[in-house]
Design a protein around this motif. Sequence first.
Motif, mmCIF file in Angstrom:
data_model
loop_
_atom_site.group_PDB
_atom_site.id
_atom_site.type_symbol
_atom_site.label_atom_id
_atom_site.label_comp_id
_atom_site.label_asym_id
_atom_site.label_seq_id
_atom_site.Cartn_x
_atom_site.Cartn_y
_atom_site.Cartn_z
ATOM 1 N N LYS A 293 98.162 28.245 31.225
ATOM 2 C CA LYS A 293 98.731 27.105 32.044
ATOM 3 C C LYS A 293 98.081 27.124 33.423
ATOM 4 C CE LYS A 293 103.751 28.439 31.621
ATOM 5 N NZ LYS A 293 104.805 28.673 32.449
ATOM 6 N N ARG A 294 97.659 27.933 34.057
ATOM 7 C CA ARG A 294 96.951 27.895 35.410
ATOM 8 C C ARG A 294 95.492 27.135 35.122
ATOM 9 N NH1 ARG A 294 97.571 30.923 40.103
ATOM 10 N NH2 ARG A 294 99.435 32.092 39.928
ATOM 11 N N ARG A 295 94.987 27.472 33.843
ATOM 12 C CA ARG A 295 93.423 26.875 33.597
ATOM 13 C C ARG A 295 93.805 25.565 33.474
ATOM 14 N NH1 ARG A 295 92.300 31.530 30.899
ATOM 15 N NH2 ARG A 295 92.842 30.840 29.049
ATOM 16 N N HIS A 343 91.157 31.183 41.051
ATOM 17 C CA HIS A 343 92.169 30.409 40.126
ATOM 18 C C HIS A 343 93.333 30.158 41.223
ATOM 19 C CE1 HIS A 343 94.160 34.350 39.519
ATOM 20 N NE2 HIS A 343 95.152 33.698 40.036
ATOM 21 N N HIS A 344 93.410 30.819 42.433
ATOM 22 C CA HIS A 344 94.252 30.571 43.307
ATOM 23 C C HIS A 344 94.155 29.315 43.889
ATOM 24 C CE1 HIS A 344 96.603 34.534 44.440
ATOM 25 N NE2 HIS A 344 96.503 34.014 43.188
ATOM 26 N N ASN A 345 92.901 28.797 44.178
ATOM 27 C CA ASN A 345 92.675 27.343 44.992
ATOM 28 C C ASN A 345 92.435 26.138 44.049
ATOM 29 O OD1 ASN A 345 93.285 27.575 47.460
ATOM 30 N ND2 ASN A 345 91.661 28.620 48.164
ATOM 31 N N PRO A 389 101.934 28.050 45.300
ATOM 32 C CA PRO A 389 100.694 28.054 44.718
ATOM 33 C C PRO A 389 100.189 26.725 43.802
ATOM 34 C CG PRO A 389 102.641 28.670 43.422
ATOM 35 C CD PRO A 389 103.156 28.383 44.790
ATOM 36 N N GLY A 390 99.012 26.562 43.670
ATOM 37 C CA GLY A 390 98.475 25.551 43.088
ATOM 38 C C GLY A 390 99.068 24.936 42.206
ATOM 39 N N PRO A 391 99.129 25.735 41.178
ATOM 40 C CA PRO A 391 99.846 25.186 39.856
ATOM 41 C C PRO A 391 101.292 25.194 39.838
ATOM 42 C CG PRO A 391 98.527 27.504 39.667
ATOM 43 C CD PRO A 391 98.723 27.061 40.983
ATOM 44 N N GLY A 392 101.838 25.057 40.910
ATOM 45 C CA GLY A 392 103.242 24.737 41.446
ATOM 46 C C GLY A 392 104.225 25.294 40.492
ATOM 47 N N TRP A 430 108.051 35.846 54.059
ATOM 48 C CA TRP A 430 106.958 35.266 53.795
ATOM 49 C C TRP A 430 107.152 33.881 52.920
ATOM 50 C CZ3 TRP A 430 101.720 35.286 54.917
ATOM 51 C CH2 TRP A 430 100.682 35.013 53.712
ATOM 52 N N GLN A 431 108.073 34.025 51.712
ATOM 53 C CA GLN A 431 108.513 32.958 50.967
ATOM 54 C C GLN A 431 109.583 33.250 50.467
ATOM 55 O OE1 GLN A 431 104.585 33.631 48.549
ATOM 56 N NE2 GLN A 431 104.865 31.685 48.113
ATOM 57 N N ALA A 432 110.244 32.423 49.944
ATOM 58 C CA ALA A 432 111.689 32.440 49.336
ATOM 59 C C ALA A 432 111.634 31.178 48.292
ATOM 60 C CB ALA A 432 112.744 32.432 50.282
ATOM 61 N N SER A 501 108.839 45.169 44.436
ATOM 62 C CA SER A 501 107.564 44.864 45.599
ATOM 63 C C SER A 501 106.334 44.507 45.078
ATOM 64 C CB SER A 501 107.375 46.134 46.665
ATOM 65 O OG SER A 501 107.016 47.562 45.696
ATOM 66 N N LYS A 502 105.261 44.369 45.814
ATOM 67 C CA LYS A 502 104.077 44.138 45.267
ATOM 68 C C LYS A 502 102.972 44.915 45.904
ATOM 69 C CE LYS A 502 100.015 40.798 45.374
ATOM 70 N NZ LYS A 502 99.532 39.381 45.816
ATOM 71 N N PRO A 503 102.446 45.799 45.215
ATOM 72 C CA PRO A 503 102.398 46.177 43.805
ATOM 73 C C PRO A 503 103.836 46.898 43.438
ATOM 74 C CG PRO A 503 101.110 47.751 44.649
ATOM 75 C CD PRO A 503 101.403 46.715 45.990
ATOM 76 N N THR A 506 103.729 41.063 41.054
ATOM 77 C CA THR A 506 103.151 40.049 42.206
ATOM 78 C C THR A 506 104.125 39.096 42.640
ATOM 79 O OG1 THR A 506 102.657 38.674 40.171
ATOM 80 C CG2 THR A 506 101.023 39.938 40.862
ATOM 81 N N ILE A 507 103.850 38.485 43.600
ATOM 82 C CA ILE A 507 105.010 37.524 44.261
ATOM 83 C C ILE A 507 105.556 36.421 43.295
ATOM 84 C CG2 ILE A 507 105.470 35.961 46.187
ATOM 85 C CD1 ILE A 507 103.473 37.627 48.045
ATOM 86 N N GLU A 508 104.385 35.905 42.730
ATOM 87 C CA GLU A 508 104.734 34.793 41.807
ATOM 88 C C GLU A 508 104.977 35.464 40.605
ATOM 89 O OE1 GLU A 508 105.205 31.881 42.596
ATOM 90 O OE2 GLU A 508 104.265 31.859 44.480
ATOM 91 N N TRP A 509 105.906 34.962 39.535
ATOM 92 C CA TRP A 509 106.318 35.353 38.490
ATOM 93 C C TRP A 509 105.246 35.507 37.295
ATOM 94 C CZ3 TRP A 509 111.671 37.160 36.393
ATOM 95 C CH2 TRP A 509 112.388 37.902 37.292
HETATM 96 P P1 XMP Z 1 100.646 36.662 43.826
HETATM 97 O O1 XMP Z 1 101.702 35.992 42.878
HETATM 98 O O2 XMP Z 1 99.223 36.829 43.232
HETATM 99 O O3 XMP Z 1 100.335 35.599 45.144
HETATM 100 O O4 XMP Z 1 101.317 37.960 44.465
HETATM 101 C C1 XMP Z 1 100.161 35.849 46.356
HETATM 102 C C2 XMP Z 1 100.061 34.609 47.146
HETATM 103 O O5 XMP Z 1 99.366 33.843 46.709
HETATM 104 C C3 XMP Z 1 100.409 32.554 46.112
HETATM 105 N N1 XMP Z 1 99.524 31.784 45.039
HETATM 106 C C4 XMP Z 1 98.722 30.908 45.127
HETATM 107 N N2 XMP Z 1 98.291 30.301 46.032
HETATM 108 N N3 XMP Z 1 97.098 28.890 44.418
HETATM 109 C C5 XMP Z 1 97.555 29.122 45.741
HETATM 110 O O6 XMP Z 1 96.920 28.474 46.750
HETATM 111 C C6 XMP Z 1 97.577 29.687 43.269
HETATM 112 O O7 XMP Z 1 96.960 29.231 42.265
HETATM 113 C C7 XMP Z 1 98.284 30.723 43.755
HETATM 114 N N4 XMP Z 1 99.212 31.630 42.970
HETATM 115 C C8 XMP Z 1 99.540 32.482 43.909
HETATM 116 C C9 XMP Z 1 101.312 32.990 46.172
HETATM 117 O O8 XMP Z 1 102.554 32.047 46.448
HETATM 118 C C10 XMP Z 1 101.663 34.262 47.284
HETATM 119 O O9 XMP Z 1 101.875 33.615 48.306
#
Ligand code: XMP
Length: 510
Positions: A293-295, A343-345, A389-392, A430-432, A501-503, A506-509
Amino acid sequence: MILILDFGSQYTQLIARRVRELHVYCELHPFNLDPAKIRAMKPSGIILSGGPASLYEENAPDIDDTVLNMGCPVLGICYGLYVIAQHAGAKSVGSRAREYGAATLIVDRDDKLFAGLGGREHRVWMSHGDRVEAIPDTLSPIAHTANSPFAAFRSNDGRLRGIQFHPEVVHTPCGTLLLRNFVLGICGERGDWTMANFIDTKVAEIQKQVGPKDRVIMGLSGGVDSSVAAALIHRAIGDRLECVFVDTGLLRAGERERMENVFARQLGIALRVVDSSELFISRLKGLLDPEQKRRIIGHTFIEVFEKEAHALEGARFLGQGTLYPDVIESVSFKGPSAVIKSHHNVGGLPETMKLEVVEPLRELFKDEAREVGRELGLAAEIVDREPFPGPGLAVRIVGEVTRERLELLRRADAIVMEETAAAGVVKRVWQAFAVLLPLKTVGVMGDGRSYESVIAIRAVESQDGMTADWARLDPGFLAQLSSRITNETKGVNRVVYDITSKPPATIEWE
Ligand code: XMP
C-alpha cells in the motif's frame, strides 16, 4: 558559527541542540570534513564530539593536525579529548579504565570553561573506555575524577581544551553553563542568532538562489515542515512560488479545506489543489499488504506531482521542507539511517525531475521550524499539528482500502479529533487518532443484534516518535469517545483502546 565534528557519539545531535539553545548558529559535520572547507567556514570555535571508537582500534577516526591549528578554540568531548591528547603526544590507556554513569568531577584549577560554576565538585556523566594517563608539558590539567586523572585539561596557550565527560546530557547539571562558557566566553560568540534574523538571512539567500524570474514548485503535505518552508519561500519570491496540494482521498476530515483556508485565505499563497482521490483509491483496490500500500501510494504521489510540475511553465526549482535531523542522518559519520525515512516521506521527490532544490529549513530542528512558522504568521493549527503519515488513512485502515471504509474511518476519526481538541488532550499527547480494524463483531442495539466494525483508538505520548508510550487517558474521557463513536458512526458497534507502547508495537498500525 560553531563547527561540531562528529565522531559518531549518540549524543552529537544534542551538542548541536545545546549550542542552538544559546542562540548561536552551529553546524554538524563528519569528523573527516576537508580542512580547506573548515577554513572557509571560518568557525569561531570547533567542538570534537564523543564517539564509540577506541583510540587503540585500527583505523580509529582521527583528524588532520591542521584542524587543531586553525587559530580558533577547540573543545574535545570524551573521544574528542583523546584526539586532542593524542595529537599533543599524551599517553592514554585502553579499556581497563572504563567508566559509565555519574561521577564526581573535582576542579583543581581555575579555567574559563568552569567560570561561575561555584564550588570545586560537580556531578558529571561519563561514558568512556579509555583514559588519559599522562600529559605532555604543553597541556595543563584542570580537573580529575576518581577514575580519570585528566578528566579536563587545556593547552598552555588556552586554545585547546578536552573534557572526559558529556556536558550535553541532562545528567551533567553544570553542562549547559559549561557549553555557554565555551561558546560565548571562550569563542566570543554573541548569542544573537534568532528566528527573526534567520528569516531575513534566508529570504535573501532564496532570492539569490532563485533569481528575479524563475519559479519554485512545491508539494504541500499539510505537515509542519513543508508548510513552514512554503511560507518562507513565499516571503522571498511571492507568487513565483507554486504550491501543489494533492488530495489523495486518504486525508483526515476537513484537511483539504483547512489547507485552502490557511494558505489561500490567511497567507495569500495560491494553492493548486489536485483531486486525485479516484486514482489513489482505484490503485489500492484489493491490496492488503501494508508495505505494498505504502509503495503504491508513494509512486502514485510522485506521478501526480510530476505531471503538475510539467504543466507549470518555467519551474526550475523544487521547494522542500527538509529539516536538519534529516540532513544529519544522511551525512553523519554514523552513515545513512535513511531507509526508515524514505518511505516515511512522500514529500521526498525523485531526482529525475531535474529540478534544483530549495530547502530553506535544512539547518533547523523541528521546534525551530515551528518558531519560524509562528514568526511568519502561520496559524497554530498548522504549526502545532500532530504528525500524519504520508500514506494517510490508508495505513490506518487495516486491510483493504475502499471508499466506504474511508468514509467510516474519517467519521470516527473526526470525533477523536474534536474530542481531543476540546479536552486539551491534543496538547499533551504526540498523536491521537482512530484505526479501522478488518473485522466485525456482534453487538446489540435497541432490541436487535448487530454485526459491525471495530474502531481502535490510538493515543501516544512521545518525544520524537522513535519510542512511545500509550497515553493514560482519563476513563471518563474514553467513555465519551466510545459512546460518541458508536452512536454517530453507522457501521461501528465496538471501540477498543490500544495499550501498547513502541516498541514492541509501532505508533501506526501499518
Ligand atoms: P511508526 O508507525 O513507525 O511512526 O511508529 C512513527 C512516526 O512517524 C509517523 N509516520 C509517518 N510520517 N510518512 C510520514 O511523514 C510516513 O509514511 C509515516 N509513517 C509513519 C507516524 O505517524 C509517527 O508519528
